[in-house]
Design a protein around this motif. Structure first.
Motif, PDB file in Angstrom:
ATOM      1  N   LYS A 122      44.102 -66.136 -75.011  1.00 15.81           N
ATOM      2  CA  LYS A 122      43.687 -67.359 -74.345  1.00 15.81           C
ATOM      3  C   LYS A 122      44.100 -68.587 -75.127  1.00 15.81           C
ATOM      4  CE  LYS A 122      40.102 -64.299 -73.866  1.00 15.81           C
ATOM      5  NZ  LYS A 122      38.929 -63.972 -74.644  1.00 15.81           N
ATOM      6  N   HIS A 123      44.292 -69.665 -74.413  1.00 19.15           N
ATOM      7  CA  HIS A 123      44.585 -70.916 -75.098  1.00 19.15           C
ATOM      8  C   HIS A 123      44.012 -72.045 -74.276  1.00 19.15           C
ATOM      9  CE1 HIS A 123      47.418 -72.172 -72.147  1.00 19.15           C
ATOM     10  NE2 HIS A 123      47.855 -70.934 -72.118  1.00 19.15           N
ATOM     11  N   ASP A 124      44.094 -73.201 -74.796  1.00 23.23           N
ATOM     12  CA  ASP A 124      43.446 -74.331 -74.165  1.00 23.23           C
ATOM     13  C   ASP A 124      44.385 -75.510 -74.208  1.00 23.23           C
ATOM     14  OD1 ASP A 124      41.607 -76.802 -74.157  1.00 23.23           O
ATOM     15  OD2 ASP A 124      40.346 -75.130 -73.556  1.00 23.23           O
ATOM     16  N   GLU A 125      44.116 -76.500 -73.342  1.00 22.80           N
ATOM     17  CA  GLU A 125      44.952 -77.683 -73.435  1.00 22.80           C
ATOM     18  C   GLU A 125      44.541 -78.514 -74.635  1.00 22.80           C
ATOM     19  OE1 GLU A 125      42.906 -80.603 -70.196  1.00 22.80           O
ATOM     20  OE2 GLU A 125      44.152 -78.944 -69.529  1.00 22.80           O
ATOM     21  N   ASN A 126      43.304 -78.310 -75.096  1.00 22.54           N
ATOM     22  CA  ASN A 126      42.948 -78.908 -76.375  1.00 22.54           C
ATOM     23  C   ASN A 126      43.557 -78.056 -77.467  1.00 22.54           C
ATOM     24  OD1 ASN A 126      41.372 -80.980 -75.375  1.00 22.54           O
ATOM     25  ND2 ASN A 126      39.687 -79.538 -75.064  1.00 22.54           N
ATOM     26  N   TYR A 127      43.688 -78.632 -78.610  1.00 25.46           N
ATOM     27  CA  TYR A 127      44.281 -77.880 -79.698  1.00 25.46           C
ATOM     28  C   TYR A 127      43.291 -76.837 -80.192  1.00 25.46           C
ATOM     29  CZ  TYR A 127      45.977 -76.928 -84.315  1.00 25.46           C
ATOM     30  OH  TYR A 127      46.383 -76.301 -85.439  1.00 25.46           O
ATOM     31  N   LYS A 128      43.674 -75.623 -80.092  1.00 21.81           N
ATOM     32  CA  LYS A 128      42.799 -74.520 -80.465  1.00 21.81           C
ATOM     33  C   LYS A 128      43.500 -73.646 -81.491  1.00 21.81           C
ATOM     34  CE  LYS A 128      39.340 -75.442 -77.927  1.00 21.81           C
ATOM     35  NZ  LYS A 128      39.761 -76.834 -77.801  1.00 21.81           N
ATOM     36  N   GLY A 134      40.255 -70.184 -75.015  1.00 18.76           N
ATOM     37  CA  GLY A 134      39.986 -71.499 -74.454  1.00 18.76           C
ATOM     38  C   GLY A 134      40.112 -71.348 -72.972  1.00 18.76           C
ATOM     39  N   ASN A 135      40.317 -72.419 -72.280  1.00 12.71           N
ATOM     40  CA  ASN A 135      40.515 -72.292 -70.842  1.00 12.71           C
ATOM     41  C   ASN A 135      41.949 -71.900 -70.557  1.00 12.71           C
ATOM     42  OD1 ASN A 135      37.984 -72.933 -70.229  1.00 12.71           O
ATOM     43  ND2 ASN A 135      38.425 -75.105 -69.917  1.00 12.71           N
ATOM     44  N   GLY A 136      42.163 -71.358 -69.418  1.00 10.60           N
ATOM     45  CA  GLY A 136      43.520 -71.029 -69.028  1.00 10.60           C
ATOM     46  C   GLY A 136      43.930 -69.746 -69.697  1.00 10.60           C
TER      47      GLY A 136
ATOM     48  N   ILE B  81      39.891 -78.493 -83.910  1.00 14.69           N
ATOM     49  CA  ILE B  81      39.278 -79.774 -83.543  1.00 14.69           C
ATOM     50  C   ILE B  81      37.763 -79.665 -83.359  1.00 14.69           C
ATOM     51  CG2 ILE B  81      39.090 -81.424 -81.644  1.00 14.69           C
ATOM     52  CD1 ILE B  81      41.376 -82.098 -83.185  1.00 14.69           C
TER      53      ILE B  81
ATOM     54  N   ASP C  74      45.563 -85.296 -78.137  1.00 12.19           N
ATOM     55  CA  ASP C  74      46.552 -84.782 -77.195  1.00 12.19           C
ATOM     56  C   ASP C  74      47.957 -85.310 -77.363  1.00 12.19           C
ATOM     57  OD1 ASP C  74      45.466 -82.891 -75.185  1.00 12.19           O
ATOM     58  OD2 ASP C  74      43.919 -84.427 -75.108  1.00 12.19           O
ATOM     59  N   ASN C 161      49.723 -79.651 -75.964  1.00 15.74           N
ATOM     60  CA  ASN C 161      49.921 -78.249 -75.638  1.00 15.74           C
ATOM     61  C   ASN C 161      51.361 -77.978 -75.187  1.00 15.74           C
ATOM     62  OD1 ASN C 161      49.963 -75.706 -74.548  1.00 15.74           O
ATOM     63  ND2 ASN C 161      48.046 -75.937 -73.423  1.00 15.74           N
ATOM     64  N   LEU C 164      52.351 -77.489 -71.653  1.00 14.88           N
ATOM     65  CA  LEU C 164      52.348 -78.650 -70.772  1.00 14.88           C
ATOM     66  C   LEU C 164      53.536 -79.560 -71.054  1.00 14.88           C
ATOM     67  CD1 LEU C 164      48.540 -79.502 -70.832  1.00 14.88           C
ATOM     68  CD2 LEU C 164      49.779 -78.061 -69.256  1.00 14.88           C
ATOM     69  N   THR C 299      36.183 -71.613 -65.054  1.00 16.40           N
ATOM     70  CA  THR C 299      37.169 -70.830 -65.790  1.00 16.40           C
ATOM     71  C   THR C 299      36.759 -70.506 -67.207  1.00 16.40           C
ATOM     72  OG1 THR C 299      38.246 -72.899 -66.234  1.00 16.40           O
ATOM     73  CG2 THR C 299      39.300 -71.453 -64.620  1.00 16.40           C
ATOM     74  N   VAL C 301      36.420 -69.444 -70.483  1.00 17.28           N
ATOM     75  CA  VAL C 301      36.718 -68.194 -71.153  1.00 17.28           C
ATOM     76  C   VAL C 301      36.079 -68.231 -72.538  1.00 17.28           C
ATOM     77  CG1 VAL C 301      38.540 -66.712 -71.989  1.00 17.28           C
ATOM     78  CG2 VAL C 301      38.835 -67.944 -69.875  1.00 17.28           C
ATOM     79  N   HIS C 302      36.050 -69.383 -73.107  1.00 13.96           N
ATOM     80  CA  HIS C 302      35.318 -69.581 -74.345  1.00 13.96           C
ATOM     81  C   HIS C 302      34.541 -70.876 -74.175  1.00 13.96           C
ATOM     82  CE1 HIS C 302      34.394 -69.477 -78.610  1.00 13.96           C
ATOM     83  NE2 HIS C 302      34.911 -68.273 -78.632  1.00 13.96           N
ATOM     84  N   PHE C 304      34.127 -73.561 -75.657  1.00 15.67           N
ATOM     85  CA  PHE C 304      34.523 -74.829 -76.277  1.00 15.67           C
ATOM     86  C   PHE C 304      34.505 -76.031 -75.334  1.00 15.67           C
ATOM     87  CE2 PHE C 304      37.335 -72.306 -79.293  1.00 15.67           C
ATOM     88  CZ  PHE C 304      36.329 -72.274 -80.225  1.00 15.67           C
TER      89      PHE C 304
END
Lengths: 145, 180, 644
Positions: A122-128, A134-136, B81, C74, C161, C164, C299, C301-302, C304
């Motif tokens: 999993k990963h996120d659009e925020n830096y993880k 994360g989401n997605g 973060i 970001d 990301n 993106l 959605t 999943v975690h 955060f």
């Protein structure tokens, strides 16, 4: 159709259609939603063999082995209590490695033996963190059986 | 009859919507996470010995936990973060008397120390868990996570994700609980 | 300073939105030319202020102003310029601001250009629009401030990301947002019409361009998103039934239904209550789309990303707007007089069936998407994926396509079954022929792809039937729009069926120099070497694919490694040929000097997105055809538009 009640008739038809949709959805969900298990849940609950489930846990250190074909891997998924052996054929997601969290979609072929169709990291659009959730989804699907 | 039936039908969409809304509200209130909960709650801390991130200090070992004092273990990384976001809350916990041991996960000591210089350093000691060995042993699948360890070295609570201001009360309560 | 300017502009815009709502309601209550004249400048001022705020955000992102928290989270100074700008809406706060900006611009457009509605209905519509905007301003200002500063200015941002970092991102979210906002305008129209009980053809004609436009942009957004996921993720799939995808599909389904029912209302003054209901549902679905998914409720999943306060805020907004509109519907709609009636066998009848089937699919997708929430409340975790959606929504979608083929050749108000049967005889025969050919040529086909291929053939023929024996130059543009859109559905369906029926896949570990076969291609793994990009390094494979005597194709799939943030992405390489795509991905190195290669041959897969584009073009043609004022007048008088 009697013109007098056309509104009512249409409303009732719509109602019937939507109730029908809901019933269809619920019955399909019964056997097509896949349940999420940790290795200890799976071993305790005796998941039916061949049933589509998700298995979540951590890839055990030192358990990752590659078959000679170069595209099949064997590894163990653990939650610290129980461990399940898993096999997957395909390109694993970039975030998949020993010691990282993993969610595998697939089925048990024997008690304690899991075959994954899909591996999700999993990963996120925020830096993880590189290995984390994360989401997605970041997934890679295995060969269609 | 027909007119009344129509009137009732007209309110059905609202009823259906309210049901969905209630469902979503329930989903929001119950922090429903697909995160992997540790199976180690109630169990003793696994044995470990991690080199200190701070140069010249003794390693952080599991043996040092069973000394009758309640401690927090906070797993963090300089690359994370949410870890920076929870630093003010960790400071608050520290000021409330909590002893916090840091575990730097998959990090270079220089980066960890740089991170702490920037966001403040609430830790008593810091173990360098570059291979995330302890993290896995303790059942954590993500960063940040925080554990309450009681005086006998038993894991009492796992908090997944960053500690928000609203979580401080829960964690302090868990610490009081652990003190017995 | 720029960030503060943006924030102040946002506050002023919110004040204007409040003023707009009050003025609109005052006109609704008391009427009044003067007040009405004052509403327009207020709506415009709101749009200008919001656009200023959005401009400020773009500017801080362009300059990579690291004193703004959002930029730190970001963006980074090392990013290519394009992504330094698109990063502004590649995150929650920025995308919300973009949403509100489009909303304010649309509101100003309604206030400026809408002339068809009675004054009180227009005032009520503008008030509703102001209330919606106000809620989103509050959401931005109180829980998602995009202009928040950081106290410690870091030397570098955390980067964007890598997934993106694609030109697709510049295009995809804005398109969807324009669609969602268009539906919010339709929603405001519906609320306005309910408040004044003025549900009729004038209302439908005023609403129709917004629905058409919204639907067109949603179609484009979904098509682009699907292709983006297809090439960027490197999994070879084009639709995953992920909650995020469903969130854009559900408003599209509702908008498609609304588009057809609003036509019945505009042309025949029928389906009044149903059209109002659909307008409410369509916007509700886009709220669910934009907000529930973003808030992480669906959605997650975690844990955060989810800020519970943010989620609660969204819920309150949902409850107020949708609950309010549905309550208004329940209370008011019975007093709206019934529209014109029609026979079951008629164009209206076919459109009712279309609407019912679309609603059924919508319900199935909604239930499947929310089901994990439901079971979690009961204490079990499940996931609902393609097996469920394909088995339930798939067959109904095929029935829908069949109805779509028959609908346009039916007459308004009353028609004869036999006559309709004659008109669709040729397409029906085509379906049977296609079935037979497919069964003979590829006997082992699964039922859904088989029916899909056959129906696609029949529908393609049926969709051009409305042009039969007509003077093509005199055929009105909106009829062309319908024909092109329906033809697009057939094209897309053919692509989907072909992709799922005939895709061939090869997965191997190969040494440089080795040959791999996939479909009609022999692929030579020529080389693998490191390459450096602007902000990443990569390992890139060179593959040379040959088929028969055609010129060999060179493909270069790669694995990219970004270091800020540290992440790997796989870059697929795709070769497009008239009869399909060769899709290649390179994986990890394997001991023995081998590399994992994954190759697909996907016959006619491009038809999926070509069809989607045609559907959107159809929407555009209709929109142009409907909004040329001279021609609309002619159409309303005679039933046909005159050729200029």
């Amino acid at each position: 159709m009697k013109a007098k009640n056309q509104r009512l008739v249409l409303a009732l038809i719509a109602l019937v259609a939507l109730v029908g949709a809901a019933l269809l959805a619920m019955s399909a969900l019964k056997d097509r939603a896949s349940y999420f298990y940790s290795p200890s849940d799976a071993l305790r609950d005796h998941v039916a063999l061949g049933q589509a489930v998700r298995l979540g846990g951590v890839v055990e250190k030192g358990s990752l082995r590659r078959e000679t074909d170069g595209v099949t891997i064997d590894f163990r998924v653990t939650d610290g209590i129980a461990t399940v052996a898993a096999r997957y054929t395909g390109i694993v997601p970039d975030l998949f490695r020993e010691g990282s969290g993993v969610v595998a979609e697939g089925r048990f072929t024997a008690p304690g033996q899991f075959v994954a169709d899909t591996i999700l990291a999993k990963h996120d659009e925020n830096y993880k963190p590189p290995e984390l959730a994360g989401n997605g989804m970041h997934q890679s699907a295995s060969l269609k059986k | 009859m027909s007119l009344r039936t129509i009137r009732i039908l007209l309110w059905l969409p609202l009823a259906a919507f309210l049901i969905v809304l209630a469902l979503v509200a329930a989903g929001l209130i119950r922090p429903h996470d697909n995160s992997v909960r540790s199976q180690m709650i109630g169990k003793p801390l696994p044995a470990f010995s991690l080199p200190s991130t701070r140069p010249g200090q003794p390693p952080l070992t599991s043996a040092s936990f069973a000394d009758g004092k309640v401690r927090l273990i906070n797993i963090f990384g300089s690359w994370c973060i949410p870890c920076a976001e929870e630093m003010p809350q960790l400071q608050t916990l520290k000021q409330s008397g909590a002893v916090i041991e840091g575990i730097a996960s998959r990090d270079r000591p220089a980066d960890s120390l740089g991170f702490l210089r920037r966001y403040g350093d609430p830790y008593d000691r810091i173990g360098d868990d570059s291979q995330s060995a302890l993290q896995i042993a303790i059942g954590s699948s993500g960063v940040p996570e925080t554990y309450v360890i009681d005086g006998k070295g038993l894991i009492r609570l796992q908090h997944i994700g960053p500690i928000g201001p609203q979580d401080i009360g829960d964690i302090l309560a868990a610490i009081r609980d652990a003190q017995g | 300073m720029i960030a503060e300017t943006g924030l102040i502009a946002l506050w002023i815009a919110a004040a204007f939105a409040a003023l707009q709502a009050c003025l609109g309601l005052a006109v609704l209550k008391a009427g009044g030319e003067d007040l009405m004249r004052a509403v327009r400048p207020v709506a415009i001022a709101q749009a200008v202020m919001t656009a200023t705020a959005f401009g400020a955000l773009l500017l801080v992102f362009y300059r990579t102003d690291l004193s703004v928290k959002l930029v730190v989270d970001d963006s980074a100074t090392t990013l290519p310029t394009l992504y330094r700008i698109t990063g502004a809406w590649g995150n929650h706060e920025g995308s919300m601001l973009m949403w509100v900006t489009i909303l304010a611009l649309a509101g100003a457009a309604v206030a400026l250009f809408e002339r068809r509605l009675p004054e009180r209905t227009l005032a009520a519509t503008i008030a509703a629009q102001g209330v919606i905007a106000l809620g989103f301003f509050a959401f931005l200002l109180f829980s998602s401030n995009p202009f928040a500063r950081v106290y410690d200015v870091p030397a570098e941002g955390n980067g964007f990301n890598p997934l993106l970092q694609d030109p697709g991102l510049a295009f995809h979210p804005p398109t969807l947002y324009v669609g969602y906002v268009g539906l919010s305008v339709a929603f405001s129209f519906a609320v306005g019409a309910l408040l004044t009980r003025d549900v009729g053809p004038a209302f439908a004609r005023a609403m129709r361009p917004w629905v058409l436009g919204a639907w067109m942009f949603l179609t484009l957004g979904i098509t682009a998103g699907s292709y983006w996921a297809y090439y960027e993720l490197g999994w070879g799939g084009w639709w995953f039934w992920d909650p995020t995808e469903n969130a854009s599909l559900m408003p599209w389904l509702a908008a498609t239904a609304l588009l057809h029912s609003v036509t019945v209302l505009a042309t025949r003054d029928g389906l009044r209550a149903w059209t109002v209901m659909l307008a409410v549902v369509a916007f509700s679905m886009s709220m669910v789309g934009t907000f529930l998914v973003r808030s992480g409720v669906l959605t997650s999943v975690h844990a955060f990303a989810l800020d519970p306060r943010r989620g609660a805020f969204i819920l309150v907004l949902l409850a107020l707007y949708i609950g309010g509109a549905l309550a208004l519907f329940g209370a008011r709609i019975a007093t709206v007089s019934e529209g014109n009636r029609f026979e079951p066998v008629s164009r209206e009848g076919a459109l009712v069936v279309n609407n019912l089937l679309l609603s059924v699919i919508l319900a199935i997708v909604l239930i499947g998407t929310l089901y994990p929430l439901f079971t979690e409340a009961m204490g079990t975790k499940v996931s609902v994926g393609p097996p469920y959606f394909n088995a339930t929504a798939g067959p109904i979608a095929l029935i829908l396509v069949a109805v779509m083929a028959a609908g346009p050749v039916m007459r308004w108000r009353r028609d004869q079954i036999v006559a309709v049967g004659k008109r669709i005889a040729i397409p029906a025969v085509l379906v049977i022929v296609a079935l037979a050919v497919a069964l003979w040529w590829a006997p082992g086909l699964h039922i859904l792809p088989l029916l899909g291929l056959a129906l696609a053939a029949g529908t393609a023929a049926a969709s051009v039937a409305p042009l039969w024996k007509r003077n093509l130059r005199r055929t009105p543009l909106f009829t062309w729009g319908m024909v092109v859109a329906h033809f697009g559905v057939a094209v897309s369906l053919a692509g989907m069926a072909s992709e799922s029926a005939f895709t061939q896949e090869t997965l191997v570990a190969a040494r440089p120099g080795e040959m791999v076969r996939v479909g009609p291609y022999a692929v030579r793994f020529a080389a693998i070497e490191p390459v450096a990009g602007e902000n990443y390094t990569a390992v890139q494979a060179t593959l040379v694919a040959t088929r028969g005597t055609a010129t060999p194709i060179t493909l270069r799939p790669a694995q990219r490694t970004f270091d800020n943030p540290p992440q790997q992405t796989s870059e697929s390489a795709i070769a497009t040929r008239p009869d399909g795509q060769l899709y290649t991905v390179v994986g990890e190195p394997v001991p023995g000097g081998r590399w994992q290669l994954r190759l697909w041959w996907k016959p006619f897969v491009t038809l999926i997105w070509l069809g989607g584009t045609l559907i959107a073009i159809g929407g555009a043609l209709s929109l142009i055809g409907r909004s040329l004022p001279r021609r609309r007048k002619a159409e309303e008088q005679s039933g046909f538009a005159r050729f200029r």
